[in-house]
Design an enzyme around this catalytic site. Structure first.
Site, PDB file in Angstrom:
ATOM      1  CD  GLU A 182      -2.792   1.248   2.464  1.00  0.00           C
ATOM      2  OE1 GLU A 182      -2.651   0.411   3.365  1.00  0.00           O
ATOM      3  OE2 GLU A 182      -3.681   2.107   2.478  1.00  0.00           O
ATOM      4  CE  LYS A 224      -5.969  -0.326   1.745  1.00  0.00           C
ATOM      5  NZ  LYS A 224      -6.579  -0.945   2.930  1.00  0.00           N
TER       6      LYS A 224
END
Ligand code: 13P
Length: 348
Positions: A182, A224
């Protein structure tokens, strides 16, 4: 693959079950500090029992498994149980939801770079991952933040965070956990959509360079990212379709086709905007002109939980209504994966 001790196929299968079956992820991995801040804003006491009760409300919401394939927990949460004594890991697994765990220990000031952050947590990570795996986690998450501003981000900040993400991802795969990678380019600021795109693209290129250098198997990981957006205080807020097109174009230019899937964070967007933009991307993905190599799903925290949290207010009497709100958001985001979300769903 060198040091990979576990079956690569196991990682690929888990990644597919998380993002390849028409469901999304529910992020409920707020650190104690973040959870307490959100509780304080909603007038809820900031105690361990309140955090436990809130997480019990989430994991026991009936029907959640219809739209949610995986839930990201926090260190405190993965060790907690329902009032009746079932571990949250067990409750989720019984609901068909794969448990995962946030393993970074937060973004700290980056030395010598005013206003920029580096995510920490690599020291001792191998042993922590083994412990979480023994507790039932099947995937992990690490969040890096990239701040936009005058002269920001620096190359040093992007590179340091990208390298940490790659080292984390390699350690996860070594123990058989699917890494969720992420790199979040923050919405805060007055930047244009174009500047948001430019920084997101540069960040993703750096992340995939480092993932390659660290031998991370892309088929066994999930990205992500943020959606490509203008800054929150920009006077030029763009249409849902423009945001969707810019995001898809940016990802196509920077994310290898072998990545198992893309699960967006919400980043402070309203719940409705997050659903509408994800929906528009999936409509684009279905058009033959821009067929995409990866599923585009959600891994929202605020945009899926916030309405439920505000309804709950920490009161037992509000649990059922809060669960309805959570189920509703999960349902809306599930519809967005098929390109079938519309504003009328919000009124019904
Ligand atoms: P938000 O959807 O609130 O941005 O949170 C995403 C996240 O990283 C939590 O895991």
């Amino acid at each position: 693959m060198g040091r990979l001790e576990v079956s690569p196929q196991g990682l690929i299968d888990t990644a597919h079950r998380l993002v390849g079956v028409g469901k999304g992820l529910l992020a409920m991995d707020e650190s104690t500090g973040t959870c307490n801040r959100r509780f304080a804003a909603a007038g809820i006491p900031q105690t361990e029992e309140a955090r436990r009760a809130y997480r019990e409300l989430i994991v026991t919401t009936s029907g959640l498994g219809d739209s949610i394939g995986g839930a990201i927990l926090y260190d405190e949460t993965i060790r907690q149980q329902t009032k009746k004594g079932s571990s949250f890991v067990r409750v989720l697994t019984d609901a068909g939801i794969i448990p995962g765990i946030k393993v970074d220990i937060g973004a700290k000031e980056l030395a010598g770079r005013l206003g920029e952050k580096i995510t920490e947590g690599l020291d001792g990570l191998r042993d922590r991952l083994k412990e979480y795996s023994a507790m039932g986690a099947r995937f992990a998450k690490w969040r890096a933040v990239i701040t936009l501003g005058d002269g920001l981000p620096s190359r040093g900040c992007i590179e340091a965070n990208a390298q940490a993400l790659a080292r984390y991802a390699a350690l996860c795969q070594e123990v058989g956990l699917v890494p969720i990678v992420e790199p979040e380019v923050l919405m805060a600021g007055g930047h244009t959509l174009e500047r948001g795109r430019e920084v997101t693209e540069e960040t993703l290129h750096s992340v995939f360079n480092h993932l390659y250098t660290q031998n991370v198997m892309l088929e066994g990981m999930i990205l992500k990212p943020n959606m490509v957006l203008p800054g929150l205080s920009s006077t030029n807020q763009e249409s849902v379709e423009t945001v969707a097109a810019a995001t898809v174009k940016c990802l196509l230019g920077a994310v290898p086709a072998s990545v198992a899937g893309i699960a967006f964070l919400s980043g402070g967007q309203s719940a409705e905007f997050a659903s509408a933009r994800l929906n528009a991307m999936n409509i684009l993905a279905r058009s033959t002109a821009s067929r995409l190599p990866w599923p585009l799903v959600f891994s929202f925290a605020r945009a899926i939980q916030q309405p439920a949290l505000e309804i709950w207010q920490g009161k037992e009497s509000q649990v059922a209504a809060a669960q309805d709100a959570l189920r509703h958001r999960a349902h809306c985001n599930h519809a967005a994966l098929q390109g079938e979300y519309s504003a009328t769903m919000e009124r019904s």
